[in-house]
Design a protein around this motif. Structure first.
Motif, PDB file in Angstrom:
ATOM      1  N   LEU A  58      50.361   4.929 -40.931  1.00  0.00           N
ATOM      2  CA  LEU A  58      49.171   4.331 -41.524  1.00  0.00           C
ATOM      3  C   LEU A  58      49.437   3.831 -42.929  1.00  0.00           C
ATOM      4  N   VAL A  59      50.174   4.596 -43.718  1.00  0.00           N
ATOM      5  CA  VAL A  59      50.452   4.219 -45.112  1.00  0.00           C
ATOM      6  C   VAL A  59      51.451   3.074 -45.187  1.00  0.00           C
ATOM      7  N   ARG A  60      52.490   3.139 -44.391  1.00  0.00           N
ATOM      8  CA  ARG A  60      53.550   2.138 -44.480  1.00  0.00           C
ATOM      9  C   ARG A  60      53.245   0.868 -43.690  1.00  0.00           C
ATOM     10  N   ARG A  61      52.420   0.979 -42.660  1.00  0.00           N
ATOM     11  CA  ARG A  61      52.085  -0.198 -41.853  1.00  0.00           C
ATOM     12  C   ARG A  61      50.574  -0.243 -41.600  1.00  0.00           C
ATOM     13  N   PRO A  62      49.797  -0.390 -42.659  1.00  0.00           N
ATOM     14  CA  PRO A  62      48.333  -0.322 -42.526  1.00  0.00           C
ATOM     15  C   PRO A  62      47.752  -1.365 -41.584  1.00  0.00           C
ATOM     16  N   GLY A  63      48.418  -2.490 -41.436  1.00  0.00           N
ATOM     17  CA  GLY A  63      47.893  -3.531 -40.563  1.00  0.00           C
ATOM     18  C   GLY A  63      48.326  -3.394 -39.118  1.00  0.00           C
ATOM     19  N   VAL A  64      49.147  -2.371 -38.834  1.00  0.00           N
ATOM     20  CA  VAL A  64      49.696  -2.204 -37.494  1.00  0.00           C
ATOM     21  C   VAL A  64      49.313  -0.857 -36.885  1.00  0.00           C
ATOM     22  N   ALA A  65      49.157   0.158 -37.714  1.00  0.00           N
ATOM     23  CA  ALA A  65      48.933   1.527 -37.241  1.00  0.00           C
ATOM     24  C   ALA A  65      47.707   1.630 -36.336  1.00  0.00           C
ATOM     25  N   ARG A  66      47.905   2.274 -35.202  1.00  0.00           N
ATOM     26  CA  ARG A  66      46.825   2.477 -34.249  1.00  0.00           C
ATOM     27  C   ARG A  66      46.068   3.760 -34.575  1.00  0.00           C
ATOM     28  N   ALA A  67      44.774   3.683 -34.512  1.00  0.00           N
ATOM     29  CA  ALA A  67      43.945   4.859 -34.803  1.00  0.00           C
ATOM     30  C   ALA A  67      43.792   5.710 -33.561  1.00  0.00           C
ATOM     31  N   ARG A  68      43.745   7.015 -33.771  1.00  0.00           N
ATOM     32  CA  ARG A  68      43.441   7.936 -32.682  1.00  0.00           C
ATOM     33  C   ARG A  68      41.998   8.396 -32.872  1.00  0.00           C
ATOM     34  N   VAL A  69      41.104   7.743 -32.178  1.00  0.00           N
ATOM     35  CA  VAL A  69      39.699   8.142 -32.245  1.00  0.00           C
ATOM     36  C   VAL A  69      39.536   9.380 -31.372  1.00  0.00           C
ATOM     37  N   PRO A  70      39.156  10.514 -31.952  1.00  0.00           N
ATOM     38  CA  PRO A  70      39.067  11.757 -31.160  1.00  0.00           C
ATOM     39  C   PRO A  70      37.946  11.687 -30.141  1.00  0.00           C
ATOM     40  N   LYS A  71      38.195  12.249 -28.971  1.00  0.00           N
ATOM     41  CA  LYS A  71      37.185  12.252 -27.911  1.00  0.00           C
ATOM     42  C   LYS A  71      36.389  13.557 -27.899  1.00  0.00           C
ATOM     43  N   LYS A  72      36.895  14.571 -28.605  1.00  0.00           N
ATOM     44  CA  LYS A  72      36.234  15.872 -28.604  1.00  0.00           C
ATOM     45  C   LYS A  72      35.809  16.257 -30.021  1.00  0.00           C
ATOM     46  N   ALA A  73      34.858  17.172 -30.077  1.00  0.00           N
ATOM     47  CA  ALA A  73      34.387  17.764 -31.338  1.00  0.00           C
ATOM     48  C   ALA A  73      33.804  16.739 -32.305  1.00  0.00           C
ATOM     49  N   VAL A  74      33.340  15.611 -31.783  1.00  0.00           N
ATOM     50  CA  VAL A  74      32.682  14.605 -32.621  1.00  0.00           C
ATOM     51  C   VAL A  74      31.185  14.621 -32.366  1.00  0.00           C
ATOM     52  N   ILE A  75      30.810  14.566 -31.101  1.00  0.00           N
ATOM     53  CA  ILE A  75      29.401  14.589 -30.714  1.00  0.00           C
ATOM     54  C   ILE A  75      28.992  16.045 -30.498  1.00  0.00           C
ATOM     55  N   ASN A  76      28.348  16.611 -31.494  1.00  0.00           N
ATOM     56  CA  ASN A  76      27.970  18.024 -31.458  1.00  0.00           C
ATOM     57  C   ASN A  76      26.472  18.151 -31.713  1.00  0.00           C
ATOM     58  N   THR A  77      25.735  18.522 -30.690  1.00  0.00           N
ATOM     59  CA  THR A  77      24.276  18.649 -30.826  1.00  0.00           C
ATOM     60  C   THR A  77      23.875  19.979 -31.452  1.00  0.00           C
ATOM     61  N   ARG A  78      24.825  20.880 -31.595  1.00  0.00           N
ATOM     62  CA  ARG A  78      24.581  22.221 -32.144  1.00  0.00           C
ATOM     63  C   ARG A  78      23.528  22.982 -31.335  1.00  0.00           C
ATOM     64  N   SER A  79      23.374  22.604 -30.090  1.00  0.00           N
ATOM     65  CA  SER A  79      22.390  23.224 -29.190  1.00  0.00           C
ATOM     66  C   SER A  79      20.974  23.151 -29.733  1.00  0.00           C
ATOM     67  N   ASN A  80      20.743  22.253 -30.656  1.00  0.00           N
ATOM     68  CA  ASN A  80      19.420  22.084 -31.262  1.00  0.00           C
ATOM     69  C   ASN A  80      19.401  20.698 -31.903  1.00  0.00           C
ATOM     70  N   LEU A  81      19.159  19.685 -31.089  1.00  0.00           N
ATOM     71  CA  LEU A  81      19.311  18.304 -31.549  1.00  0.00           C
ATOM     72  C   LEU A  81      18.134  17.875 -32.420  1.00  0.00           C
TER      73      LEU A  81
END
Length: 221
Positions: free
Chosen positions: A106-129
């Motif tokens: 990411l630092v050395r090739r900012p225009g090329v680096a692919r992002a890893r968008v996480p599929k887990k632990a992002v959408i968290n309703t905390r059991s009380n939305l």
């Protein structure tokens, strides 16, 4: 993704509408009967379950839709970019060697680096939305909160607090007319969420654009 969102909303809508009709029927014939009260209490709990369930499923579906595209960091909208960077930082803190290589890339090739968008632990309703949790979820995946700004009291009190009263065994139940109105409000919110996500996917609003840059500059001016 559109088909999945529509199918998921359809069965939830059918279930809630059927329950509202049954509750109304029992309330007309035997308003004080234990079964009527039990139906009312169950209806409140189920209404919340569909609110949390669909919101979580829909947001996770959109998150996965974007993640599999493996966009570069510079291509991501602000919400997804922040989410991807936070995930990268957590992986670094955990000693993930692959995260070190990703950071260097990411630092050395900012225009090329692919992002890893996480599929887990992002959408968290905390059991009380609640409303503030909804805002956090939307922010993480770049969805606007506009349609839900005025819904805070309804979400927090009529959905979350009411569900909690029943879950904790307290004697609380609404009249059928109250449930019908709440049911309509929830289905309206879920429909708006469905439309927003489909529009964002269709118009590729998960990508950073010059328009987003202009808006950000105006807001910071």
């Amino acid at each position: 993704m559109e088909t999945l969102l529509d199918d998921d909303l359809a069965w939830r809508r059918a279930e809630l509408v059927a329950l509202a009709r049954e509750l109304e029927r029992h309330e007309r014939s035997a308003p004080d009967a234990p079964l009527t009260r039990a139906l009312a209490r169950g209806a409140v709990a189920l209404l919340y379950a569909h609110w949390e369930g669909y919101a979580k499923e829909a947001c996770e579906g959109y998150l996965n839709y974007v993640a599999v595209r493996k966009l570069r960091y510079e291509e991501l909208s602000d919400g997804f970019l922040v989410t991807a960077l936070k995930s990268l930082m957590r992986r670094l803190d955990a000693g993930d060697e692959a995260a070190t290589l990703d950071t260097l890339d990411l630092v050395r090739r900012p225009g090329v680096a692919r992002a890893r968008v996480p599929k887990k632990a992002v959408i968290n309703t905390r059991s009380n939305l609640r409303h503030d949790v909804l805002i956090e979820m939307f922010t993480a995946i770049g969805l606007p909160i506009d349609d839900f700004v005025t819904r805070k009291h309804f979400i927090d009190r009529s959905l979350c607090d009411a569900r909690n009263e029943i879950a904790h065994g307290r004697l609380y139940f609404p009249e059928s007319s109250t449930f019908e109105k709440s049911c309509d409000d929830v289905l309206d919110m879920l429909t708006r969420l469905r439309t927003t996500i489909i529009d964002h996917a269709r118009d590729a609003l998960y990508r950073y654009s010059a328009t987003q840059k202009d808006v950000a500059e105006v807001q910071s001016a």
